[in-house]
Each structure stands twice: as C-alpha cells, then as structure tokens.
Design an enzyme around this catalytic site. Structure first.
Site, mmCIF file in Angstrom:
data_model
loop_
_atom_site.group_PDB
_atom_site.id
_atom_site.type_symbol
_atom_site.label_atom_id
_atom_site.label_comp_id
_atom_site.label_asym_id
_atom_site.label_seq_id
_atom_site.Cartn_x
_atom_site.Cartn_y
_atom_site.Cartn_z
ATOM 1 N N ASP A 1 30.225 40.702 26.465
ATOM 2 C CA ASP A 1 31.166 39.827 27.160
ATOM 3 C C ASP A 1 32.452 39.723 26.354
ATOM 4 O O ASP A 1 32.409 39.648 25.115
ATOM 5 C CB ASP A 1 30.586 38.414 27.300
ATOM 6 N N ASN B 1 42.464 34.449 31.470
ATOM 7 C CA ASN B 1 43.027 34.534 32.818
ATOM 8 C C ASN B 1 43.826 33.280 33.172
ATOM 9 O O ASN B 1 44.907 33.358 33.765
ATOM 10 C CB ASN B 1 41.916 34.746 33.846
ATOM 11 N N HIS C 1 45.943 36.765 36.135
ATOM 12 C CA HIS C 1 44.941 37.793 36.457
ATOM 13 C C HIS C 1 45.462 39.206 36.259
ATOM 14 O O HIS C 1 44.686 40.118 35.963
ATOM 15 C CB HIS C 1 44.445 37.608 37.892
ATOM 16 N N ASP D 1 43.420 41.760 34.056
ATOM 17 C CA ASP D 1 42.990 43.107 34.462
ATOM 18 C C ASP D 1 43.392 44.142 33.418
ATOM 19 O O ASP D 1 42.626 45.065 33.107
ATOM 20 C CB ASP D 1 43.600 43.469 35.815
ATOM 21 N N GLU E 1 33.845 40.100 33.339
ATOM 22 C CA GLU E 1 34.197 40.526 31.979
ATOM 23 C C GLU E 1 32.983 41.047 31.222
ATOM 24 O O GLU E 1 33.019 41.192 30.003
ATOM 25 C CB GLU E 1 34.834 39.362 31.208
#
Length: 333
Positions: A190, A198, A203, A207, A234
């Site tokens: 993770d 985020n 976002h 990304d 993630e």
C-alpha cells in the site's frame, strides 16, 4: 479463350503416358505450369517437395489407386487444403462418393476437354481465393482477440497486471511451484496515507503518483516470472516465484531504498515528506492445501502488521519481523 489472372502449378498424376500428356497439354494451354508423375508413391513425394496449387489425379492405377493417393495427400497437409480433381472414366454415384470420401473435391470425366477443365480450374481458383480470405480474416480476428485478451489483463492507469491477471497468474504460480518444489513469495503493498495525498494534491497528481510507483515496481521485477500488479486503488501486488523468505526481505529492503531515492514528495504524510510503502509478505512451498485466497489473507495480515508497526516497512508473515527489525546488522552472528 481468356487466360486466367493467376497461374497455377498443377500436379498431373496418371500412370498412362498418353492421358497424362493430353492432360498436361490442356493445362498448359490454359496458362498453368505442370508437374508430371506416373507413380502414385512418387506423386506423394513430389506433392510434399514441390507443393503444387492443385492436383489432377487419375483414379485407376495399379498397386495404389487415386483414392489412396488422395488420402496420403490429405494426411500430409496437416490443416492445409490443396484442391484435388479426379480424372476418371468412372463417374457413377458410388465412384463420386468414394472420391469425396478419400479427400477429392471434384471429378472430371475422361477424355478431358479443355473447356470443361478450364471451368473446373476456375471454380477451384475461386474456392482457393475464398479460403485465403477466410484465413486472412481468421488471422485478423485472432490478433484482435489476442489484443483484447491482453488489454483485459492490464490496468489502464499503470500498465501493470490488473486484478484479474494477478488472480490468474497467482493460481498458475502456485501450481508451478508445487510441481517444482520451490518457494513462492507473495507481497501486498500500500502507498502510505494515499487518501491524504489525493485530498491535498488532487486526483490528477494522485494518478501520477500511482504511475511512478508502478514504474518502480515494474523495474524491480527483473526475472521473467516476477510479476507486479495493481490490485485496486493504491494497493499493489508482487508475485515472486523461487524467492525464499530471506530473499523476499532483501528484495523488500531494496525496493524501499529505491523508492526513497526516487524522492517522490508526499504533501501530507505523517510518516515522511516522501512517498512511502507498507507491505506484507508471505512465503511458502505450495502443497495440496495452498490456495490463492489463503496466500492473500496471510499477505494482508502481514500488511496490517507493517502498518501497525509504523508504516514505511515490509512485514513477513512467517518470520514475524519487519524490514527494520531484520536489517543485516541486527542479526546475531
């Protein structure tokens, strides 16, 4: 008479010289090339070596008749198709049935006329052209399906294997390592505090972060069977066949080091100013009781422990230590 647009190489097989020469003359008058053969066994060898486009085959021959030759040619083609036209004075219903059953495509009654031969050859040319188009379309369809299959197993954002592909590959490697008696390592990873990333950076930046971490994972999978995948959000997965427990921990430390050197900034992490990873590792030699679900549960449990111990580390389910505790200089001599 109009010449055909495509010249064929025609194998004429007849044990009698006069009918064979007449057939050859008729074929050549239509603009095609001719290979002659008087012996049935030799005809099979000529067919294999020269690969003609079409065969004119006499039915009545000593020792081996035309039906035998047709059967040999069909067996030799292994999925291909070369038109076979029988030349025979026998053209009753039973004769035609025997010829088709043996692998022939049509009958031409002796004596052969140029006009009838031209019609039969053109019909065969049309069938050959149709078959070529079907094969071309089949190949295009096969390639399209292969591309769709590949796309269906790739995560669109990161280019890594997606969850479907990971599940499939994990089952395959469990079976392979069971057969080989080799250890299999599975790791769940993770990105630490990715929601906060985020929320603070947006976002689009999130990304981009996922793509950078995915690139790093891909670059660290050096062996052909090593696989990195995105399991969702993630969360990432590593499948490392033939990797023992100690080797998995060494790999994990190297991965964390590479991520540290990449210095990807994290806008709101209580762990570090840089992007960090937490990971759970499980390693075993698969047996009859090993399942993909069981391995994932153990890796997830180890991931939970890595987070509980402060994140930015990997925890081994079997060794019950993390990459901070398992550093080489902490090991007893």
């Amino acid at each position: 008479m109009a010449q055909p647009s495509t010249s064929l190489t025609v194998l004429v097989v007849d044990d009698q010289a006069v009918p064979r020469l007449l057939a050859k003359a008729a074929v050549e008058s239509l603009g095609h090339r001719v290979l002659e053969c008087a012996d049935p066994v030799a005809a099979v060898q000529v067919f294999l070596q020269r690969k003609p486009d079409l065969v004119l085959l006499d039915v009545e021959m000593p020792v081996h008749d035309g039906y035998w030759v047709a059967q040999q040619l069909r067996s030799a083609e292994q999925g291909g198709w070369t038109p076979i036209l029988f030349l025979s004075g026998l053209h009753g219903d039973e004769d035609v049935w025997r010829g088709i059953e043996a692998g022939g495509d049509d009958f031409i009654a002796k004596p052969v006329t140029t006009l009838l031969l031209a019609a039969k050859l053109r019909a065969m040319q049309r069938l050959m052209a149709m078959r070529a188009k079907l094969l071309e379309r089949s190949e295009e369809l096969r390639q399209a399906n292969a591309q769709l299959q590949q796309l269906s197993q790739i995560d669109a954002l990161t280019g890594l294997a997606n969850r479907r592909a990971i599940d499939q590959r994990l089952h395959q490697e469990i079976a392979a390592c069971r057969r080989e008696g080799r250890q299999l390592t599975l790791a769940l990873l993770d990105i630490d505090h990715f929601k906060r990333y985020n929320d603070r950076a947006g976002h689009v930046a999130g990304d981009a972060c996922l793509q950078q971490v995915a690139r790093l994972l891909r670059e660290t999978c050096l062996r052909p069977r090593d696989v990195a995948g995105r399991y969702g959000g993630e969360e990432f997965v590593l499948i490392l066949p033939a990797t023992p427990r100690a080797g998995a921990m060494t790999y994990a430390r190297a991965l964390l080091r590479q991520l540290h050197l990449a210095a990807l900034p994290h806008p709101d992490s209580p762990v570090s100013e840089r992007v960090t990873l937490s990971g759970g590792i499980t390693t075993c030699v698969p047996d009859a009781h090993t399942t993909a679900e069981g391995l994932l549960l153990r890796a997830d449990d180890a991931l939970y422990n890595a987070k509980a111990k402060g994140r930015n580390r990997f925890f081994s389910y079997e060794m019950k230590v993390d990459t901070e505790e398992d550093r080489p200089h902490h090991r007893p001599h």
